[in-house]
Design an enzyme around this catalytic site. Sequence first.
Site, PDB file in Angstrom:
ATOM      1  N   GLU A  58       0.839  -1.214   0.000  1.00 41.07           N
ATOM      2  CA  GLU A  58       0.000   0.000   0.000  1.00 41.07           C
ATOM      3  C   GLU A  58       0.865   1.253   0.000  1.00 41.07           C
ATOM      4  O   GLU A  58       0.530   2.263  -0.623  1.00 41.07           O
ATOM      5  CB  GLU A  58      -0.939   0.019   1.209  1.00 41.07           C
ATOM      6  CG  GLU A  58      -1.995  -1.068   1.181  1.00 41.07           C
ATOM      7  CD  GLU A  58      -2.825  -1.067  -0.081  1.00 41.07           C
ATOM      8  OE1 GLU A  58      -3.315   0.004  -0.484  1.00 41.07           O
ATOM      9  OE2 GLU A  58      -2.987  -2.146  -0.692  1.00 41.07           O
TER      10      GLU A  58
ATOM     11  N   TRP B 106     -16.506  12.846 -11.114  1.00 44.65           N
ATOM     12  CA  TRP B 106     -15.491  12.503 -10.112  1.00 44.65           C
ATOM     13  C   TRP B 106     -14.801  13.760  -9.584  1.00 44.65           C
ATOM     14  O   TRP B 106     -14.361  13.796  -8.436  1.00 44.65           O
ATOM     15  CB  TRP B 106     -14.479  11.499 -10.672  1.00 44.65           C
ATOM     16  CG  TRP B 106     -13.640  12.015 -11.810  1.00 44.65           C
ATOM     17  CD1 TRP B 106     -13.912  11.914 -13.139  1.00 44.65           C
ATOM     18  CD2 TRP B 106     -12.393  12.742 -11.716  1.00 44.65           C
ATOM     19  NE1 TRP B 106     -12.928  12.527 -13.885  1.00 44.65           N
ATOM     20  CE2 TRP B 106     -11.978  13.032 -13.042  1.00 44.65           C
ATOM     21  CE3 TRP B 106     -11.590  13.153 -10.671  1.00 44.65           C
ATOM     22  CZ2 TRP B 106     -10.798  13.734 -13.327  1.00 44.65           C
ATOM     23  CZ3 TRP B 106     -10.403  13.853 -10.952  1.00 44.65           C
ATOM     24  CH2 TRP B 106     -10.036  14.126 -12.271  1.00 44.65           C
TER      25      TRP B 106
ATOM     26  N   TRP C 187     -22.137  13.344 -17.595  1.00 41.00           N
ATOM     27  CA  TRP C 187     -22.549  13.513 -16.193  1.00 41.00           C
ATOM     28  C   TRP C 187     -23.896  14.214 -16.148  1.00 41.00           C
ATOM     29  O   TRP C 187     -24.258  14.934 -17.083  1.00 41.00           O
ATOM     30  CB  TRP C 187     -21.514  14.351 -15.423  1.00 41.00           C
ATOM     31  CG  TRP C 187     -20.114  13.821 -15.493  1.00 41.00           C
ATOM     32  CD1 TRP C 187     -19.046  14.393 -16.116  1.00 41.00           C
ATOM     33  CD2 TRP C 187     -19.622  12.589 -14.920  1.00 41.00           C
ATOM     34  NE1 TRP C 187     -17.926  13.600 -15.971  1.00 41.00           N
ATOM     35  CE2 TRP C 187     -18.256  12.492 -15.240  1.00 41.00           C
ATOM     36  CE3 TRP C 187     -20.200  11.572 -14.172  1.00 41.00           C
ATOM     37  CZ2 TRP C 187     -17.463  11.419 -14.848  1.00 41.00           C
ATOM     38  CZ3 TRP C 187     -19.415  10.502 -13.775  1.00 41.00           C
ATOM     39  CH2 TRP C 187     -18.064  10.431 -14.111  1.00 41.00           C
TER      40      TRP C 187
ATOM     41  N   TRP D 103       1.478   2.011  -3.348  1.00 50.02           N
ATOM     42  CA  TRP D 103       0.364   2.688  -4.046  1.00 50.02           C
ATOM     43  C   TRP D 103       0.523   4.203  -3.907  1.00 50.02           C
ATOM     44  O   TRP D 103       0.234   4.971  -4.815  1.00 50.02           O
ATOM     45  CB  TRP D 103      -1.000   2.248  -3.485  1.00 50.02           C
ATOM     46  CG  TRP D 103      -1.557   1.053  -4.202  1.00 50.02           C
ATOM     47  CD1 TRP D 103      -1.510  -0.237  -3.776  1.00 50.02           C
ATOM     48  CD2 TRP D 103      -2.220   1.038  -5.485  1.00 50.02           C
ATOM     49  NE1 TRP D 103      -2.112  -1.057  -4.708  1.00 50.02           N
ATOM     50  CE2 TRP D 103      -2.559  -0.303  -5.752  1.00 50.02           C
ATOM     51  CE3 TRP D 103      -2.566   2.012  -6.414  1.00 50.02           C
ATOM     52  CZ2 TRP D 103      -3.220  -0.692  -6.923  1.00 50.02           C
ATOM     53  CZ3 TRP D 103      -3.228   1.632  -7.575  1.00 50.02           C
ATOM     54  CH2 TRP D 103      -3.542   0.302  -7.832  1.00 50.02           C
TER      55      TRP D 103
ATOM     56  N   ASN E 205     -10.598   3.215   3.748  1.00 48.46           N
ATOM     57  CA  ASN E 205     -10.338   3.036   2.318  1.00 48.46           C
ATOM     58  C   ASN E 205     -11.458   2.296   1.592  1.00 48.46           C
ATOM     59  O   ASN E 205     -11.886   2.693   0.517  1.00 48.46           O
ATOM     60  CB  ASN E 205      -9.006   2.306   2.124  1.00 48.46           C
ATOM     61  CG  ASN E 205      -8.703   2.088   0.653  1.00 48.46           C
ATOM     62  OD1 ASN E 205      -8.621   3.047  -0.114  1.00 48.46           O
ATOM     63  ND2 ASN E 205      -8.585   0.833   0.237  1.00 48.46           N
TER      64      ASN E 205
ATOM     65  N   TRP F  91      -9.925   8.806  -7.068  1.00 47.84           N
ATOM     66  CA  TRP F  91     -11.159   9.181  -7.770  1.00 47.84           C
ATOM     67  C   TRP F  91     -11.159   8.679  -9.207  1.00 47.84           C
ATOM     68  O   TRP F  91     -12.172   8.198  -9.707  1.00 47.84           O
ATOM     69  CB  TRP F  91     -11.395  10.696  -7.682  1.00 47.84           C
ATOM     70  CG  TRP F  91     -12.058  11.016  -6.385  1.00 47.84           C
ATOM     71  CD1 TRP F  91     -11.455  11.430  -5.229  1.00 47.84           C
ATOM     72  CD2 TRP F  91     -13.449  10.838  -6.071  1.00 47.84           C
ATOM     73  NE1 TRP F  91     -12.398  11.532  -4.226  1.00 47.84           N
ATOM     74  CE2 TRP F  91     -13.623  11.185  -4.713  1.00 47.84           C
ATOM     75  CE3 TRP F  91     -14.571  10.430  -6.797  1.00 47.84           C
ATOM     76  CZ2 TRP F  91     -14.870  11.137  -4.082  1.00 47.84           C
ATOM     77  CZ3 TRP F  91     -15.810  10.384  -6.167  1.00 47.84           C
ATOM     78  CH2 TRP F  91     -15.947  10.731  -4.825  1.00 47.84           C
TER      79      TRP F  91
HETATM   80  C1  LIG Z   1     -11.741   8.036  -3.812  1.00 41.64           C
HETATM   81  C2  LIG Z   1     -10.465   7.905  -3.006  1.00 41.64           C
HETATM   82  C3  LIG Z   1      -9.809   9.051  -2.555  1.00 41.64           C
HETATM   83  C4  LIG Z   1      -8.625   8.940  -1.808  1.00 41.64           C
HETATM   84  N1  LIG Z   1      -8.002  10.093  -1.381  1.00 41.64           N
HETATM   85  C5  LIG Z   1      -6.845   9.997  -0.679  1.00 41.64           C
HETATM   86  C6  LIG Z   1      -6.186  11.177  -0.231  1.00 41.64           C
HETATM   87  O1  LIG Z   1      -6.592  12.313  -0.501  1.00 41.64           O
HETATM   88  N2  LIG Z   1      -5.058  11.019   0.522  1.00 41.64           N
HETATM   89  C7  LIG Z   1      -4.545   9.790   0.828  1.00 41.64           C
HETATM   90  O2  LIG Z   1      -3.521   9.707   1.515  1.00 41.64           O
HETATM   91  N3  LIG Z   1      -5.139   8.663   0.372  1.00 41.64           N
HETATM   92  C8  LIG Z   1      -6.271   8.725  -0.348  1.00 41.64           C
HETATM   93  N4  LIG Z   1      -6.890   7.584  -0.773  1.00 41.64           N
HETATM   94  C9  LIG Z   1      -6.212   6.281  -0.569  1.00 41.64           C
HETATM   95  C10 LIG Z   1      -6.570   5.531   0.716  1.00 41.64           C
HETATM   96  O3  LIG Z   1      -7.960   5.475   0.880  1.00 41.64           O
HETATM   97  C11 LIG Z   1      -5.946   6.157   1.970  1.00 41.64           C
HETATM   98  O4  LIG Z   1      -4.568   6.369   1.783  1.00 41.64           O
HETATM   99  C12 LIG Z   1      -6.105   5.225   3.179  1.00 41.64           C
HETATM  100  O5  LIG Z   1      -7.467   4.951   3.407  1.00 41.64           O
HETATM  101  C13 LIG Z   1      -5.520   5.902   4.394  1.00 41.64           C
HETATM  102  O6  LIG Z   1      -5.738   5.130   5.543  1.00 41.64           O
HETATM  103  P1  LIG Z   1      -4.524   4.439   6.291  1.00 41.64           P
HETATM  104  O7  LIG Z   1      -3.468   5.436   6.555  1.00 41.64           O
HETATM  105  O8  LIG Z   1      -5.092   3.712   7.448  1.00 41.64           O
HETATM  106  O9  LIG Z   1      -4.016   3.442   5.189  1.00 41.64           O
HETATM  107  P2  LIG Z   1      -3.209   2.085   5.306  1.00 41.64           P
HETATM  108  O10 LIG Z   1      -4.083   1.024   4.746  1.00 41.64           O
HETATM  109  O11 LIG Z   1      -2.680   1.876   6.661  1.00 41.64           O
HETATM  110  O12 LIG Z   1      -2.020   2.293   4.265  1.00 41.64           O
HETATM  111  C14 LIG Z   1      -0.761   2.863   4.652  1.00 41.64           C
HETATM  112  C15 LIG Z   1      -0.450   4.069   3.803  1.00 41.64           C
HETATM  113  O13 LIG Z   1      -0.324   3.701   2.433  1.00 41.64           O
HETATM  114  C16 LIG Z   1      -0.827   4.739   1.609  1.00 41.64           C
HETATM  115  N5  LIG Z   1      -1.979   4.234   0.855  1.00 41.64           N
HETATM  116  C17 LIG Z   1      -2.808   3.228   1.210  1.00 41.64           C
HETATM  117  N6  LIG Z   1      -3.712   2.996   0.228  1.00 41.64           N
HETATM  118  C18 LIG Z   1      -3.446   3.886  -0.749  1.00 41.64           C
HETATM  119  C19 LIG Z   1      -4.026   4.157  -2.018  1.00 41.64           C
HETATM  120  N7  LIG Z   1      -5.054   3.460  -2.489  1.00 41.64           N
HETATM  121  N8  LIG Z   1      -3.513   5.156  -2.765  1.00 41.64           N
HETATM  122  C20 LIG Z   1      -2.449   5.873  -2.322  1.00 41.64           C
HETATM  123  N9  LIG Z   1      -1.852   5.651  -1.132  1.00 41.64           N
HETATM  124  C21 LIG Z   1      -2.345   4.682  -0.357  1.00 41.64           C
HETATM  125  C22 LIG Z   1      -1.269   5.870   2.539  1.00 41.64           C
HETATM  126  O14 LIG Z   1      -0.199   6.783   2.667  1.00 41.64           O
HETATM  127  C23 LIG Z   1      -1.528   5.138   3.842  1.00 41.64           C
HETATM  128  O15 LIG Z   1      -1.406   5.945   4.969  1.00 41.64           O
HETATM  129  C24 LIG Z   1      -8.079   7.661  -1.525  1.00 41.64           C
HETATM  130  C25 LIG Z   1      -8.750   6.521  -1.985  1.00 41.64           C
HETATM  131  C26 LIG Z   1      -9.930   6.639  -2.708  1.00 41.64           C
HETATM  132  C27 LIG Z   1     -10.626   5.402  -3.180  1.00 41.64           C
END
Ligand SMILES: Cc1cc2nc3c(=O)[nH]c(=O)nc-3n(C[C@H](O)[C@H](O)[C@H](O)COP(=O)(O)OP(=O)(O)OC[C@H]3O[C@@H](n4cnc5c(N)ncnc54)[C@H](O)[C@@H]3O)c2cc1C
Length: 485
Positions: free
Chosen positions: A278, A362, A309, A281, A344, A385
């Site tokens: 992640e 979006w 849209w 990602w 997430n 998004w």
């Molecule tokens: C529509 C949408 C909008 C989002 N907007 C953001 C946003 O503005 N900022 C943001 O940080 N994340 C965003 N995310 C990605 C993700 O949802 C969050 O990073 C995650 O939920 C943060 O929770 P966590 O720190 O507990 O993640 P964990 O699951 O603990 O993951 C650890 C770290 O990995 C990174 N990460 C995890 N998943 C993703 C992902 N899919 N994409 C990019 N990085 C990721 C983050 O830095 C996160 O803190 C978005 C996802 C979606 C579907």
Amino acid sequence: MTAREKPAILWFRQDLRLDDHPALHAAAANGRVVQPVFILDDAAEGEWASGGAGRWWLHHSLEALGTQLRRIGAPLLLQRGATADGLVKLAKELGAGSVHCSQRFEPAGPAQEECVRSALAAVGVSFAAHAGALLHDPAVLRTGSGVPYKVYTPFAKSLRAHVAIGDPLPAPRALPSVAQRPAGCTLESLGLLPTFDWAGSMQGRWTPGELGAQKRLAAFMAQPMRDYGEARDIPAQDGSSSLSPHMHWGEISPRRVWSDVSRSDAGKSSGASKFLAEILWREFAAHVLCNFPATASKPLRPEFAKFPWQPSTKHLRAWQRGQTGYPIVDAGMRQLWATGWMHNRVRMIVASFLVKHLLQSWQEGARWFWDTLCDADLASNTLGWQWSAGCGADAAPYFRIFNPILQGEKFDPDGEFVRRWVPELAKVPSEFIHQPWEAPPMVLASSGVLLGETYPRPIVDHPTARERALAALQKISSGKSAARD
Ligand SMILES: Cc1cc2nc3c(=O)[nH]c(=O)nc-3n(C[C@H](O)[C@H](O)[C@H](O)COP(=O)(O)OP(=O)(O)OC[C@H]3O[C@@H](n4cnc5c(N)ncnc54)[C@H](O)[C@@H]3O)c2cc1C
């Protein structure tokens, strides 16, 4: 005075930490005196200046950074206005020889660095932007054909194969500071806090700042990380790290997270390995935005620019306020408003619902997230998004339409998450918690629910909305077959 002996300016941006900070190390090299400064420059961020929740976080993070810097002897200077002008003025006042910062990769970042570089060069001050925000350099990592990646798996493989993730740098114990403190402004005068107090519930949930970030990582590694693979999908549990706002503001470096997780007792567990995937990602999101900067507002797949849209203020508002009548969607939107964060899995569900069930663009969703998420991050938000809308890098195909009822039943089987955030449904039996409109009137009455009054009826009918979304897709593409939910 030689350039070496002249003081250095450390310009803080989205790197609000002391640990593993290459720019800080460069500034303080050879025992140089360092003046740390943060400049609030909304104009340089253009349309992507931080939203409300991000500004709330920034206020508290600067407060925490200020305390840490004071402790080690180099108080933080705060300013607002045009960064290049502020740095030039400060450099002249201090007789500084160099300015150091951490690189940023959002479109505004490099533009700002160029502007600062040339303004400083004109007065004979050197400038260096250092790595530290990411594990990889998005300008360097390329596919076999020499172009940027658009698909996650080969990107992640290539990063693991070609990028040497070194050891984190230690935080300095002391930082020699300038004798005469230059004039700055107070934290309060930056005006980052909301004018009316909507942030009360965020206060209890988060500890912005480097120490808060380190504690959160330690707590995550101590327990939830082992089960992360499964638990990360269950919104009622604290199964993920909640590190995202800390990472966005650079309160902890990705290299520190990578290194501590890999070396921890559970570092070889499947949970740790999924977690590191992640983190990649996040790298991928930055890679895509850095190489395709227009994607912050335009779809990566150009055919989606013509998507039909159906803008509706009524539908957009209902979604924003958690009043769609779909409990899992409403729970997520209310969690977002109350805490500045959303799980997430639920982000994916609410995003799919907005763009597919409600046919709102979006960009509208991304804007709302930008203002309400304290982890609002241009790269990750844009990727998330566009992924949800099917128009971005490695995106879920548009025709794959999340069924909010099935998603709720699968990931929140007892409705614990829904009950927490949609308290008017708290007494609805689990059988109906994700579709209260199917409950017999007697059941609704004994649960204290009056549909249409205490909780909305569904704003759209799922099968009808699904057909409408697929018909809309047909207008921009031909020959694609619809898949089941
Ligand atoms: C529509 C949408 C909008 C989002 N907007 C953001 C946003 O503005 N900022 C943001 O940080 N994340 C965003 N995310 C990605 C993700 O949802 C969050 O990073 C995650 O939920 C943060 O929770 P966590 O720190 O507990 O993640 P964990 O699951 O603990 O993951 C650890 C770290 O990995 C990174 N990460 C995890 N998943 C993703 C992902 N899919 N994409 C990019 N990085 C990721 C983050 O830095 C996160 O803190 C978005 C996802 C979606 C579907």
